[in-house]
Enzyme design. Structure first.
Site, PDB file in Angstrom:
ATOM      1  N   CYS A 137     118.456  95.348  66.607  1.00 20.86           N
ATOM      2  CA  CYS A 137     118.919  95.429  65.226  1.00 20.86           C
ATOM      3  C   CYS A 137     117.851  96.066  64.335  1.00 20.86           C
ATOM      4  O   CYS A 137     116.645  95.926  64.584  1.00 20.86           O
ATOM      5  CB  CYS A 137     119.263  94.033  64.709  1.00 20.86           C
ATOM      6  SG  CYS A 137     120.773  93.345  65.437  1.00 20.86           S
TER       7      CYS A 137
ATOM      8  N   CYS B  70     123.282  97.387  64.617  1.00 22.49           N
ATOM      9  CA  CYS B  70     123.383  96.115  63.903  1.00 22.49           C
ATOM     10  C   CYS B  70     122.239  95.998  62.894  1.00 22.49           C
ATOM     11  O   CYS B  70     121.247  96.726  62.978  1.00 22.49           O
ATOM     12  CB  CYS B  70     123.369  94.927  64.875  1.00 22.49           C
ATOM     13  SG  CYS B  70     121.935  94.861  65.968  1.00 22.49           S
TER      14      CYS B  70
END
Length: 310
Positions: free
Chosen positions: A123, A204
């Site tokens: 992420c 993400c």
């Protein structure tokens, strides 16, 4: 036999001989004409293979792919999740295009390769781009906090390479391959769109996008891979924010900005999909990197001076 009769017989023999020679010559001419006609029909029935406008398959493709595969694994750039078999990956790539029409590639052809080479993307590290290839990769190589598609395992192995099949032997076309514009199902087009889709789906946290504000037609194009594939496969449930960096070439025109038409269009698309968006013109860390290569340019004087202590 009287001499007059012998002379007459010789004349008849000569006439017969000349007639035979004439018949033989006529037969040879007819045979040549017939052969030419048959050859012409054969050539019309079997035209030469089409020559495409793009580069042919990269020479030593196997060795390059395997070398990059082993190199990436040895460097341990990202957590790949599971062991990767470089030979299986190469065989999967080869099976996707060898002996096949280069304009008839399908997602099914490349699905086994995607599954073999896929891995999680951490992420906050995904960095997308459009028409900023050199700059975005210069930045990602100097700042390992970010990953472009070409920095992932799959993208690294095949970045800058070309490949396509040929139904005839040896099954690979080394002379030319179709450009993306020549046919929708070209080997390269299908592969990179699939890889881009997979990269977008994995994103993400905070996602970054680097666009080129010096392009006259606008920084954002809905026909680009980013505009047609990647933004529609970003998941708003996994992404907290999308940060756009709009970069201008050093010494180049400032054709677009964060308040420009094409960025407004991009904002509308993303906001309709419930993304939070910010945009910054000439993100300073990237601009400093541009100025490293153009230290004497007037565009860099303000950039460099602004970093000096008062």
């Amino acid at each position: 036999m009287p001499s007059s009769q012998r002379g007459s017989a010789r004349r008849r023999q000569r006439c017969v001989l000349l007639a035979g020679i004439a018949i033989l010559l006529i037969a040879l001419v007819l045979a040549a004409v017939l052969a030419s006609a048959l050859t012409g029909r054969k050539e019309e029935a079997s035209p030469e293979p089409l020559r495409w406008q793009g580069r042919g398959t990269t020479r030593n493709l196997r060795e390059i792919v395997l070398g990059r595969c082993y190199s990436y694994l040895a460097e341990g750039r990202v957590e790949l999740g599971r062991d990767k078999d470089c030979l299986k990956i190469w065989e999967s790539l080869k099976a996707a295009f060898i002996h096949k029409n280069p304009c008839n590639a399908t997602t099914k052809d490349y699905q086994p390769l995607m599954e073999l080479a896929s891995h999680p993307v951490p992420c906050n590290k995904s960095l997308f781009w459009s028409r900023t290839y050199d700059l975005v990769h210069l930045y990602s190589k100097s700042n390992h906090h970010f990953l472009t598609l070409e920095d992932t395992f799959l993208g690294y192995m095949l970045d800058g390479l070309s490949w396509c099949g040929d139904p005839s032997a040896p099954g690979i076309n080394y002379e030319s391959c179709p450009k993306w514009s020549e046919c929708e199902g070209s080997s390269g087009s299908v592969f990179w769109k699939m890889a881009s889709k997979m990269f977008a789906e994995a994103a993400c946290g905070v996602v970054h996008v680097m666009l080129n504000g010096s392009i006259e037609t606008g920084a954002f194009r809905s026909s680009s891979v980013f505009g047609s594939v990647e933004i529609f496969n970003l998941n708003p449930d996994k992404i907290s924010e999308i940060r756009i960096w709009l970069m201008h070439d050093i010494g180049g025109p400032q054709s677009d900005s964060c308040s420009g038409y094409s960025i407004k269009k991009l904002r509308n698309i993303l906001e309709e999909r419930n993304f939070k968006i910010t945009c910054e013109d000439n993100y300073r860390p990237v601009q400093l990197l541009q100025c490293v290569h153009n230290p004497g340019h007037p565009d860099c004087s303000l950039c460099i001076n602004s970093t000096e202590a008062p």
